[in-house]
Design a protein around this motif. Sequence first.
Motif, PDB file in Angstrom:
ATOM      1  N   GLY A 343       2.499  -7.038  -3.315  1.00  0.00           N
ATOM      2  CA  GLY A 343       2.637  -8.425  -3.716  1.00  0.00           C
ATOM      3  C   GLY A 343       3.356  -9.216  -2.638  1.00  0.00           C
ATOM      4  O   GLY A 343       4.294  -8.720  -2.002  1.00  0.00           O
ATOM      5  N   ASP A 344       2.933 -10.436  -2.417  1.00  0.00           N
ATOM      6  CA  ASP A 344       3.500 -11.280  -1.370  1.00  0.00           C
ATOM      7  C   ASP A 344       4.788 -11.929  -1.871  1.00  0.00           C
ATOM      8  O   ASP A 344       4.895 -13.155  -1.980  1.00  0.00           O
ATOM      9  CB  ASP A 344       2.474 -12.333  -0.945  1.00  0.00           C
ATOM     10  N   VAL A 345       5.767 -11.084  -2.176  1.00  0.00           N
ATOM     11  CA  VAL A 345       7.015 -11.555  -2.781  1.00  0.00           C
ATOM     12  C   VAL A 345       8.194 -10.782  -2.210  1.00  0.00           C
ATOM     13  O   VAL A 345       8.047  -9.656  -1.719  1.00  0.00           O
ATOM     14  CB  VAL A 345       7.006 -11.394  -4.327  1.00  0.00           C
ATOM     15  N   GLY A 346       9.360 -11.390  -2.288  1.00  0.00           N
ATOM     16  CA  GLY A 346      10.604 -10.703  -1.946  1.00  0.00           C
ATOM     17  C   GLY A 346      10.586 -10.096  -0.570  1.00  0.00           C
ATOM     18  O   GLY A 346      10.138 -10.685   0.417  1.00  0.00           O
ATOM     19  N   GLY A 347      11.085  -8.857  -0.485  1.00  0.00           N
ATOM     20  CA  GLY A 347      11.187  -8.170   0.785  1.00  0.00           C
ATOM     21  C   GLY A 347       9.930  -7.436   1.208  1.00  0.00           C
ATOM     22  O   GLY A 347       9.904  -6.844   2.291  1.00  0.00           O
ATOM     23  N   ILE A 348       8.881  -7.484   0.395  1.00  0.00           N
ATOM     24  CA  ILE A 348       7.653  -6.757   0.749  1.00  0.00           C
ATOM     25  C   ILE A 348       7.037  -7.272   2.053  1.00  0.00           C
ATOM     26  O   ILE A 348       6.629  -6.472   2.897  1.00  0.00           O
ATOM     27  CB  ILE A 348       6.656  -6.791  -0.424  1.00  0.00           C
ATOM     28  N   PRO A 349       6.972  -8.612   2.290  1.00  0.00           N
ATOM     29  CA  PRO A 349       6.387  -9.076   3.546  1.00  0.00           C
ATOM     30  C   PRO A 349       7.182  -8.668   4.794  1.00  0.00           C
ATOM     31  O   PRO A 349       6.633  -8.731   5.901  1.00  0.00           O
ATOM     32  CB  PRO A 349       6.372 -10.612   3.390  1.00  0.00           C
ATOM     33  N   LEU A 350       8.432  -8.261   4.639  1.00  0.00           N
ATOM     34  CA  LEU A 350       9.160  -7.721   5.789  1.00  0.00           C
ATOM     35  C   LEU A 350       8.575  -6.384   6.220  1.00  0.00           C
ATOM     36  O   LEU A 350       8.673  -6.004   7.395  1.00  0.00           O
ATOM     37  CB  LEU A 350      10.641  -7.524   5.440  1.00  0.00           C
ATOM     38  N   VAL A 352       5.239  -5.041   4.875  1.00  0.00           N
ATOM     39  CA  VAL A 352       3.780  -5.086   4.955  1.00  0.00           C
ATOM     40  C   VAL A 352       3.389  -6.248   5.859  1.00  0.00           C
ATOM     41  O   VAL A 352       3.515  -7.414   5.478  1.00  0.00           O
ATOM     42  CB  VAL A 352       3.140  -5.238   3.574  1.00  0.00           C
ATOM     43  N   ILE A 353       2.955  -5.927   7.052  1.00  0.00           N
ATOM     44  CA  ILE A 353       2.440  -6.938   7.968  1.00  0.00           C
ATOM     45  C   ILE A 353       0.956  -7.072   7.677  1.00  0.00           C
ATOM     46  O   ILE A 353       0.176  -6.141   7.917  1.00  0.00           O
ATOM     47  CB  ILE A 353       2.688  -6.532   9.430  1.00  0.00           C
ATOM     48  N   ASN A 354       0.583  -8.203   7.113  1.00  0.00           N
ATOM     49  CA  ASN A 354      -0.759  -8.364   6.566  1.00  0.00           C
ATOM     50  C   ASN A 354      -1.832  -8.067   7.610  1.00  0.00           C
ATOM     51  O   ASN A 354      -1.858  -8.650   8.691  1.00  0.00           O
ATOM     52  CB  ASN A 354      -0.930  -9.789   6.037  1.00  0.00           C
ATOM     53  N   GLY A 355      -2.692  -7.125   7.278  1.00  0.00           N
ATOM     54  CA  GLY A 355      -3.771  -6.750   8.174  1.00  0.00           C
ATOM     55  C   GLY A 355      -3.399  -5.701   9.194  1.00  0.00           C
ATOM     56  O   GLY A 355      -4.271  -5.208   9.920  1.00  0.00           O
ATOM     57  N   LYS A 356      -2.095  -5.331   9.264  1.00  0.00           N
ATOM     58  CA  LYS A 356      -1.662  -4.335  10.252  1.00  0.00           C
ATOM     59  C   LYS A 356      -1.063  -3.096   9.610  1.00  0.00           C
ATOM     60  O   LYS A 356      -1.362  -1.973  10.021  1.00  0.00           O
ATOM     61  CB  LYS A 356      -0.654  -4.968  11.223  1.00  0.00           C
ATOM     62  N   THR A 357      -0.159  -3.274   8.631  1.00  0.00           N
ATOM     63  CA  THR A 357       0.391  -2.112   7.938  1.00  0.00           C
ATOM     64  C   THR A 357      -0.143  -2.015   6.509  1.00  0.00           C
ATOM     65  O   THR A 357       0.234  -1.121   5.763  1.00  0.00           O
ATOM     66  CB  THR A 357       1.931  -2.151   7.908  1.00  0.00           C
ATOM     67  N   GLY A 358      -0.993  -2.963   6.151  1.00  0.00           N
ATOM     68  CA  GLY A 358      -1.552  -3.027   4.818  1.00  0.00           C
ATOM     69  C   GLY A 358      -1.998  -4.440   4.531  1.00  0.00           C
ATOM     70  O   GLY A 358      -2.322  -5.200   5.450  1.00  0.00           O
ATOM     71  N   LEU A 360      -1.126  -8.059   2.037  1.00  0.00           N
ATOM     72  CA  LEU A 360      -0.354  -8.812   1.063  1.00  0.00           C
ATOM     73  C   LEU A 360      -1.325  -9.518   0.123  1.00  0.00           C
ATOM     74  O   LEU A 360      -2.306 -10.114   0.579  1.00  0.00           O
ATOM     75  CB  LEU A 360       0.548  -9.832   1.759  1.00  0.00           C
ATOM     76  N   VAL A 361      -1.050  -9.436  -1.168  1.00  0.00           N
ATOM     77  CA  VAL A 361      -1.954 -10.030  -2.155  1.00  0.00           C
ATOM     78  C   VAL A 361      -1.154 -10.868  -3.140  1.00  0.00           C
ATOM     79  O   VAL A 361       0.038 -10.652  -3.345  1.00  0.00           O
ATOM     80  CB  VAL A 361      -2.754  -8.944  -2.911  1.00  0.00           C
ATOM     81  N   SER A 362      -1.855 -11.822  -3.749  1.00  0.00           N
ATOM     82  CA  SER A 362      -1.189 -12.725  -4.690  1.00  0.00           C
ATOM     83  C   SER A 362      -1.744 -12.635  -6.099  1.00  0.00           C
ATOM     84  O   SER A 362      -1.246 -13.312  -6.993  1.00  0.00           O
ATOM     85  CB  SER A 362      -1.286 -14.173  -4.187  1.00  0.00           C
ATOM     86  N   ASP A 363      -2.786 -11.814  -6.292  1.00  0.00           N
ATOM     87  CA  ASP A 363      -3.313 -11.664  -7.654  1.00  0.00           C
ATOM     88  C   ASP A 363      -3.973 -10.296  -7.804  1.00  0.00           C
ATOM     89  O   ASP A 363      -4.163  -9.556  -6.827  1.00  0.00           O
ATOM     90  CB  ASP A 363      -4.274 -12.791  -8.017  1.00  0.00           C
ATOM     91  N   THR A 364      -4.328 -10.006  -9.033  1.00  0.00           N
ATOM     92  CA  THR A 364      -4.873  -8.686  -9.362  1.00  0.00           C
ATOM     93  C   THR A 364      -6.229  -8.439  -8.702  1.00  0.00           C
ATOM     94  O   THR A 364      -6.496  -7.341  -8.205  1.00  0.00           O
ATOM     95  CB  THR A 364      -4.992  -8.549 -10.892  1.00  0.00           C
ATOM     96  N   GLU A 365      -7.092  -9.448  -8.689  1.00  0.00           N
ATOM     97  CA  GLU A 365      -8.416  -9.262  -8.103  1.00  0.00           C
ATOM     98  C   GLU A 365      -8.320  -8.932  -6.618  1.00  0.00           C
ATOM     99  O   GLU A 365      -8.995  -8.016  -6.127  1.00  0.00           O
ATOM    100  CB  GLU A 365      -9.277 -10.500  -8.311  1.00  0.00           C
ATOM    101  N   GLN A 366      -7.452  -9.660  -5.895  1.00  0.00           N
ATOM    102  CA  GLN A 366      -7.254  -9.350  -4.475  1.00  0.00           C
ATOM    103  C   GLN A 366      -6.785  -7.920  -4.292  1.00  0.00           C
ATOM    104  O   GLN A 366      -7.252  -7.203  -3.400  1.00  0.00           O
ATOM    105  CB  GLN A 366      -6.215 -10.301  -3.875  1.00  0.00           C
ATOM    106  N   CYS A 367      -5.854  -7.508  -5.138  1.00  0.00           N
ATOM    107  CA  CYS A 367      -5.299  -6.162  -5.036  1.00  0.00           C
ATOM    108  C   CYS A 367      -6.391  -5.113  -5.211  1.00  0.00           C
ATOM    109  O   CYS A 367      -6.512  -4.168  -4.425  1.00  0.00           O
ATOM    110  CB  CYS A 367      -4.196  -5.980  -6.084  1.00  0.00           C
TER     111      CYS A 367
END
Length: 415
Positions: A343-350, A352-358, A360-367
Amino acid sequence: MLTSVPVGTNSLKNYEDIVDEEIIEKIRRLGGEMKGLRVLNLSSTAFGGGVAELLYTLVPLMRDVGLIADWQIIQGSEDFFTVTKLFHNALQGTELIATPEMIDTYLTNNRNNANMFSGEYDIVMVHDPQPAAILSFLEDKGKKTGKWIWRCHIDLTAARPGVWEFLRPYIERYDAAVFTMPQYVKEDLCVGKIAIVAPTIDPLSPKNIPIEYDTILNVLNRYNIDIKRPIITQVSRFDPWKDPLGVIDAYRIAKEEVPGAQLLMVASMATDDPEGFHYYEKTSRYANGDPDIHLLSNLEGVGNLEVNAFQRASNVVIQKSLREGFGLVVSEALWKERPVIGGDVGGIPLQVINGKTGFLVSDTEQCGKKAALLLKNPEMAREMGIYGKEHVRKNFLSPRQLADYMQLFIDLYQT
């Protein structure tokens, strides 16, 4: 007296071949300057959450580099831990009106623990809201010694005003406060010093050390998980903020494209989280008897070794949090070279580098769609995992956090 938590021994030397040399050198230098400093960590539980995991590593390392370090846990009634869980949720945005009965329960238990507090320390670090008011009762009796630090492990950006306004005066008695990210710091908080320290994982803990393939296979066989079929895993408490029902929905979306997929939802049920048992039952009902959804916890004998095996066996790891202080399980999975959808919240974006280590998603369908993408593209998943491990090595291993804490200790002690 408060309950002291027994911890094992550890040596900074064990990390010399893992983390960068400058981190080791900084810790040794600070240890020489602080030799004999008396440090107490105070928390609400000795197992079941990220705070406890951190302290099982950091306290022995503090001792190894010359500090006289201890860890104690508070005592509390069932009502107290129910109230503090409600406060915890409200500090992360859940609607709550703190009733006089809740406040009385909270303060009574903190007063009782203050009466059990003993010993003199140069530094006391109090973790999270549960024991936050103890300092006020000690100060009122003239029994405060040393510098006190409040360590906040949760995201306060959407804190409900009523609960925050109740707690803030107690926190403002501290000499310093530590937050995971700058945006977690409340603008109206007045303390002597604010520090930003991201949490870390211990690469040498039983949960994170390399294990043999046969061990992984034995663990999966024990829990009737098919290692030949794709595995999606989330490791987290059964908690509304971890969105367990949304995880199941995401798995169902992924399963439409990858029919053989299995879902592991792995948790540790903690004594200070009575709500967890309720959400476990709710999640179980939502799974609706699907044999490929495995709800696993310490109640079924799941410990650090099993979590290690589950993460290493996974093709994709999810951390579908709606709110998150940091999410140590993200770094744990990345350390094992597994891509993470978070989830694109809190400390997760520190982490998960989007597209590189995984992703980031904002809803269930994206996940669900991203999980299917990774399951169908194992080379992409492998490259993300390799990149993720190095990202964690550089930023989120325990010696770095030890160095940050020791720098804060010496800054406070010298003022």
